[in-house]
Motif scaffolding. Structure first.
Motif, PDB file in Angstrom:
ATOM      1  N   ASN A 136      89.548-102.170 -18.853  1.00 52.56           N
ATOM      2  CA  ASN A 136      88.816-101.184 -19.651  1.00 52.56           C
ATOM      3  C   ASN A 136      88.255-100.018 -18.837  1.00 52.56           C
ATOM      4  OD1 ASN A 136      89.057-102.006 -22.440  1.00 52.56           O
ATOM      5  ND2 ASN A 136      87.812-103.800 -21.885  1.00 52.56           N
ATOM      6  N   ARG A 137      88.552 -99.967 -17.526  1.00 49.61           N
ATOM      7  CA  ARG A 137      88.213 -98.766 -16.767  1.00 49.61           C
ATOM      8  C   ARG A 137      89.162 -97.637 -17.164  1.00 49.61           C
ATOM      9  NH1 ARG A 137      87.392 -99.897 -10.303  1.00 49.61           N
ATOM     10  NH2 ARG A 137      85.724-101.467 -10.413  1.00 49.61           N
ATOM     11  N   PRO A 138      88.680 -96.391 -17.181  1.00 54.12           N
ATOM     12  CA  PRO A 138      89.595 -95.271 -17.420  1.00 54.12           C
ATOM     13  C   PRO A 138      90.365 -94.934 -16.147  1.00 54.12           C
ATOM     14  CG  PRO A 138      87.381 -94.456 -17.054  1.00 54.12           C
ATOM     15  CD  PRO A 138      87.280 -95.965 -17.032  1.00 54.12           C
ATOM     16  N   ALA A 139      91.563 -94.427 -16.302  1.00 58.02           N
ATOM     17  CA  ALA A 139      92.354 -94.021 -15.130  1.00 58.02           C
ATOM     18  C   ALA A 139      93.454 -93.070 -15.557  1.00 58.02           C
ATOM     19  CB  ALA A 139      92.956 -95.237 -14.436  1.00 58.02           C
ATOM     20  N   TYR A 140      93.772 -92.156 -14.660  1.00 61.68           N
ATOM     21  CA  TYR A 140      94.949 -91.314 -14.800  1.00 61.68           C
ATOM     22  C   TYR A 140      95.853 -91.551 -13.588  1.00 61.68           C
ATOM     23  CZ  TYR A 140      92.901 -88.698 -18.706  1.00 61.68           C
ATOM     24  OH  TYR A 140      92.383 -88.345 -19.913  1.00 61.68           O
ATOM     25  N   ASP A 141      96.977 -90.894 -13.577  1.00 63.77           N
ATOM     26  CA  ASP A 141      97.990 -91.107 -12.551  1.00 63.77           C
ATOM     27  C   ASP A 141      97.446 -91.060 -11.127  1.00 63.77           C
ATOM     28  OD1 ASP A 141     101.183 -90.992 -11.997  1.00 63.77           O
ATOM     29  OD2 ASP A 141     100.135 -89.630 -10.642  1.00 63.77           O
ATOM     30  N   PRO A 142      96.657 -90.056 -10.714  1.00 63.44           N
ATOM     31  CA  PRO A 142      96.211 -90.032  -9.322  1.00 63.44           C
ATOM     32  C   PRO A 142      95.317 -91.211  -8.948  1.00 63.44           C
ATOM     33  CG  PRO A 142      95.180 -88.261 -10.574  1.00 63.44           C
ATOM     34  CD  PRO A 142      96.257 -88.838 -11.435  1.00 63.44           C
ATOM     35  N   VAL A 164     102.130 -88.223  -4.655  1.00 59.18           N
ATOM     36  CA  VAL A 164     103.421 -87.669  -5.041  1.00 59.18           C
ATOM     37  C   VAL A 164     103.132 -86.543  -6.032  1.00 59.18           C
ATOM     38  CG1 VAL A 164     105.621 -88.135  -6.177  1.00 59.18           C
ATOM     39  CG2 VAL A 164     104.554 -89.900  -4.751  1.00 59.18           C
ATOM     40  N   PRO A 165     103.644 -85.330  -5.823  1.00 55.55           N
ATOM     41  CA  PRO A 165     103.284 -84.212  -6.697  1.00 55.55           C
ATOM     42  C   PRO A 165     104.017 -84.220  -8.040  1.00 55.55           C
ATOM     43  CG  PRO A 165     104.689 -83.456  -4.928  1.00 55.55           C
ATOM     44  CD  PRO A 165     104.412 -84.895  -4.644  1.00 55.55           C
ATOM     45  N   MET A 166     103.986 -85.335  -8.677  1.00 58.31           N
ATOM     46  CA  MET A 166     104.395 -85.495 -10.067  1.00 58.31           C
ATOM     47  C   MET A 166     103.709 -86.769 -10.549  1.00 58.31           C
ATOM     48  SD  MET A 166     108.335 -86.813  -9.618  1.00 58.31           S
ATOM     49  CE  MET A 166     108.503 -87.248 -11.346  1.00 58.31           C
ATOM     50  N   VAL A 167     103.581 -86.944 -11.864  1.00 58.49           N
ATOM     51  CA  VAL A 167     102.853 -88.115 -12.366  1.00 58.49           C
ATOM     52  C   VAL A 167     103.792 -89.330 -12.347  1.00 58.49           C
ATOM     53  CG1 VAL A 167     101.049 -86.931 -13.633  1.00 58.49           C
ATOM     54  CG2 VAL A 167     103.243 -87.287 -14.734  1.00 58.49           C
ATOM     55  N   MET A 168     104.109 -89.760 -11.142  1.00 65.36           N
ATOM     56  CA  MET A 168     105.116 -90.791 -10.946  1.00 65.36           C
ATOM     57  C   MET A 168     104.701 -92.123 -11.564  1.00 65.36           C
ATOM     58  SD  MET A 168     106.764 -92.262  -7.423  1.00 65.36           S
ATOM     59  CE  MET A 168     105.356 -93.311  -7.107  1.00 65.36           C
ATOM     60  N   THR A 169     103.425 -92.504 -11.436  1.00 65.18           N
ATOM     61  CA  THR A 169     103.020 -93.796 -11.982  1.00 65.18           C
ATOM     62  C   THR A 169     103.128 -93.798 -13.501  1.00 65.18           C
ATOM     63  OG1 THR A 169     100.642 -93.331 -12.161  1.00 65.18           O
ATOM     64  CG2 THR A 169     101.447 -94.094 -10.049  1.00 65.18           C
ATOM     65  N   ASP A 170     102.876 -92.658 -14.127  1.00 64.55           N
ATOM     66  CA  ASP A 170     103.068 -92.552 -15.572  1.00 64.55           C
ATOM     67  C   ASP A 170     104.532 -92.753 -15.936  1.00 64.55           C
ATOM     68  OD1 ASP A 170     100.383 -91.962 -15.758  1.00 64.55           O
ATOM     69  OD2 ASP A 170     100.661 -90.175 -16.995  1.00 64.55           O
ATOM     70  N   HIS A 171     105.422 -92.086 -15.197  1.00 67.53           N
ATOM     71  CA  HIS A 171     106.852 -92.198 -15.486  1.00 67.53           C
ATOM     72  C   HIS A 171     107.348 -93.627 -15.294  1.00 67.53           C
ATOM     73  CE1 HIS A 171     108.436 -88.086 -16.143  1.00 67.53           C
ATOM     74  NE2 HIS A 171     107.323 -87.741 -15.526  1.00 67.53           N
ATOM     75  N   VAL A 172     107.004 -94.225 -14.160  1.00 67.91           N
ATOM     76  CA  VAL A 172     107.485 -95.576 -13.866  1.00 67.91           C
ATOM     77  C   VAL A 172     106.970 -96.565 -14.908  1.00 67.91           C
ATOM     78  CG1 VAL A 172     107.335 -97.479 -12.218  1.00 67.91           C
ATOM     79  CG2 VAL A 172     107.790 -95.167 -11.399  1.00 67.91           C
ATOM     80  N   THR A 173     105.676 -96.504 -15.204  1.00 69.75           N
ATOM     81  CA  THR A 173     105.110 -97.450 -16.166  1.00 69.75           C
ATOM     82  C   THR A 173     105.655 -97.214 -17.567  1.00 69.75           C
ATOM     83  OG1 THR A 173     103.082 -97.444 -14.827  1.00 69.75           O
ATOM     84  CG2 THR A 173     102.966 -98.479 -16.987  1.00 69.75           C
ATOM     85  N   GLY A 174     105.838 -95.959 -17.949  1.00 71.62           N
ATOM     86  CA  GLY A 174     106.394 -95.672 -19.273  1.00 71.62           C
ATOM     87  C   GLY A 174     107.800 -96.216 -19.430  1.00 71.62           C
ATOM     88  N   LEU A 175     108.609 -96.087 -18.385  1.00 67.11           N
ATOM     89  CA  LEU A 175     109.974 -96.613 -18.445  1.00 67.11           C
ATOM     90  C   LEU A 175     109.968 -98.143 -18.487  1.00 67.11           C
ATOM     91  CD1 LEU A 175     111.724 -94.179 -15.953  1.00 67.11           C
ATOM     92  CD2 LEU A 175     111.748 -94.090 -18.444  1.00 67.11           C
ATOM     93  N   ILE A 176     109.051 -98.771 -17.749  1.00 67.29           N
ATOM     94  CA  ILE A 176     108.937-100.227 -17.802  1.00 67.29           C
ATOM     95  C   ILE A 176     108.509-100.676 -19.191  1.00 67.29           C
ATOM     96  CG2 ILE A 176     107.576-102.187 -16.939  1.00 67.29           C
ATOM     97  CD1 ILE A 176     107.603-100.763 -14.190  1.00 67.29           C
ATOM     98  N   ALA A 177     107.610 -99.930 -19.812  1.00 63.96           N
ATOM     99  CA  ALA A 177     107.174-100.270 -21.172  1.00 63.96           C
ATOM    100  C   ALA A 177     108.344-100.219 -22.153  1.00 63.96           C
ATOM    101  CB  ALA A 177     106.057 -99.331 -21.617  1.00 63.96           C
ATOM    102  N   ALA A 178     109.193 -99.190 -22.028  1.00 62.96           N
ATOM    103  CA  ALA A 178     110.368 -99.100 -22.906  1.00 62.96           C
ATOM    104  C   ALA A 178     111.293-100.283 -22.680  1.00 62.96           C
ATOM    105  CB  ALA A 178     111.103 -97.780 -22.654  1.00 62.96           C
ATOM    106  N   GLN A 179     111.449-100.692 -21.433  1.00 64.96           N
ATOM    107  CA  GLN A 179     112.272-101.858 -21.117  1.00 64.96           C
ATOM    108  C   GLN A 179     111.686-103.123 -21.765  1.00 64.96           C
ATOM    109  OE1 GLN A 179     111.906-103.438 -17.077  1.00 64.96           O
ATOM    110  NE2 GLN A 179     114.136-103.411 -16.908  1.00 64.96           N
TER     111      GLN A 179
END
Length: 401
Positions: A136-142, A164-179
């Motif tokens: 329940n802590r808030p967090a963004y990619d950085p 990494v100068p892109m929101v890589m953790t968002d991308h990786v986690t989003g793709l894992i969620a779709a999987q």
């Protein structure tokens, strides 16, 4: 709608920014009917990212929200929540990146929705797993890049932590969620029952980093230090040539020996520090320094002409602008033209993956806020008077022009 392996699957998308929208875009690209539920102020990405022609339609929002329909509901109002529950009654998947405590307050938690729709697959994309102390802590990619060790890889390699100068953790986690959603849909085909899925950013990125860098620390006690010394070398990067940069990857013995021949130093294949893959790994700093020194002696095109015919992995260094003009991407029509109904001429990235059984044939433009609110409410059984009353009360919203 026609085509695509997820044709006939309805997804209710209560996500914003990147981590959720990248997941639901993948589902939409594969034929799912994705209904994006937005609050009255809309997804913050509509106005957070730079570059737009009209308010609320940033370029980044457009890229992450194609092939979706938007309904704008105020879930804090009774009528807005009632419409949301109607959407969920016959949906296949519900995806949110809302914190679990907030979902519970709204009555959108897994237990409540399982009672409403036992076939529903409830997906919570979270910053942290619900069983840990960070829940329940808030967090963004950085924040996740810092906590999960992504920033530390730069620290080890260059002496300075950075993101990494892109929101890589968002991308990786989003793709894992779709999987994970694909896995759950497959299980539902067997059981007929939905389930709840947690997809935490922190744990997924910790796995992503440490699967790569635990190395000798895999053993108990450790057989050596953590970290892959090849990947953490300061020379693990595009290498300067006479007129630019080049990236090379001679990893196998055959490739490394061909590389030594190509740079005019065939005797290096007999050097005990370089004569096997394990030796080159143990002496990565030495091997990389040889590569760096050699590349500085010719132009990029000269090296590509020498290394390519020897089957040595190599590529020129592309800027963003170069990438948009890359000839291979042109061959596969990667950047598709689009005539958006409100934003005009656009370019969007094509889904890279191809299915021989059929792909989604229709291509929906990224929607304006609430673009399909009236249409979707009507499909849920609301008449014109009820829709007008919801609009008047602010429980629903649609574009005025």
């Amino acid at each position: 709608m026609s085509g695509g392996p997820l044709e006939g699957i309805r997804v209710i998308d209560l996500t914003s920014v990147v981590v959720g929208p990248i997941c639901t875009r993948m589902l939409a690209d594969q034929g799912a009917d994705v209904i994006k539920v937005e609050p009255p102020e809309g997804d913050i990405l509509r106005r957070l990212a730079q570059g737009s022609r009209n308010p609320g339609m940033s370029g980044k929002f457009i890229q992450f929200n194609r092939n979706k329909r938007s309904i704008c509901l105020d879930l804090k109002q009774q009528d807005g929540m009632a419409a949301m529950r109607k959407l969920l009654e016959n949906a296949d998947v519900f995806v949110s990146n809302v914190r679990p405590n907030a979902l519970e307050r709204l009555g959108l938690d897994p237990a409540t929705l399982a009672a409403l729709n036992p076939r529903l697959i409830h997906v919570g994309i979270l910053a942290f797993g619900s069983e840990g102390r960070y829940a329940n802590r808030p967090a963004y990619d950085p924040v996740i890049q810092s906590l999960s060790g992504v920033a530390a890889t730069f620290h080890r390699a260059t002496g300075e932590p950075r993101f990494v100068p892109m929101v890589m953790t968002d991308h990786v986690t989003g793709l894992i969620a779709a999987q994970c959603i694909g896995f759950a849909l497959f299980r539902r085909e067997r059981t007929g029952i939905g389930e709840a899925i947690e997809v935490p950013m922190f744990e997924n990125m910790a796995s992503f980093v440490m699967s790569e860098h635990m190395g000798a620390a895999t053993f108990d006690p450790p057989a050596g230090p953590s970290g892959d010394n090849r990947l953490l070398s300061p020379d693990y990067r595009p290498l300067p040539t006479k007129d630019g940069f080049i990236t090379i990857g001679p990893n196998t013995d055959a490739q490394a020996f061909a590389f030594f021949d190509a740079i005019g130093q065939p005797e290096l294949r007999h050097d005990p520090r370089l004569n096997s893959a394990s030796a080159r790994t143990a002496n990565a700093a030495h091997y990389f320094s040889i590569r760096k020194s050699a590349m500085a002696s010719r132009t990029t095109d000269e090296w590509l002409a020498i290394l390519g015919p020897r089957d040595i992995p190599c590529a020129r260094y592309n800027t963003f602008e170069d990438l948009m003009a890359d000839p291979h991407l042109a061959d596969v029509n990667f950047f598709e033209p689009e005539d958006h109904p409100t934003e005009g001429a656009l370019r969007r990235t094509r889904t890279p993956n191809r299915f021989s059984g059929g792909m989604r044939e229709d291509k929906l433009p990224a929607p304006r806020l609430g673009a399909q609110t009236r249409e979707l409410l009507a499909q849920l059984g609301y008449d014109d008077t009820q829709i007008a009353a919801m609009m008047e009360a602010g429980a629903a919203k649609a574009p005025t022009a």
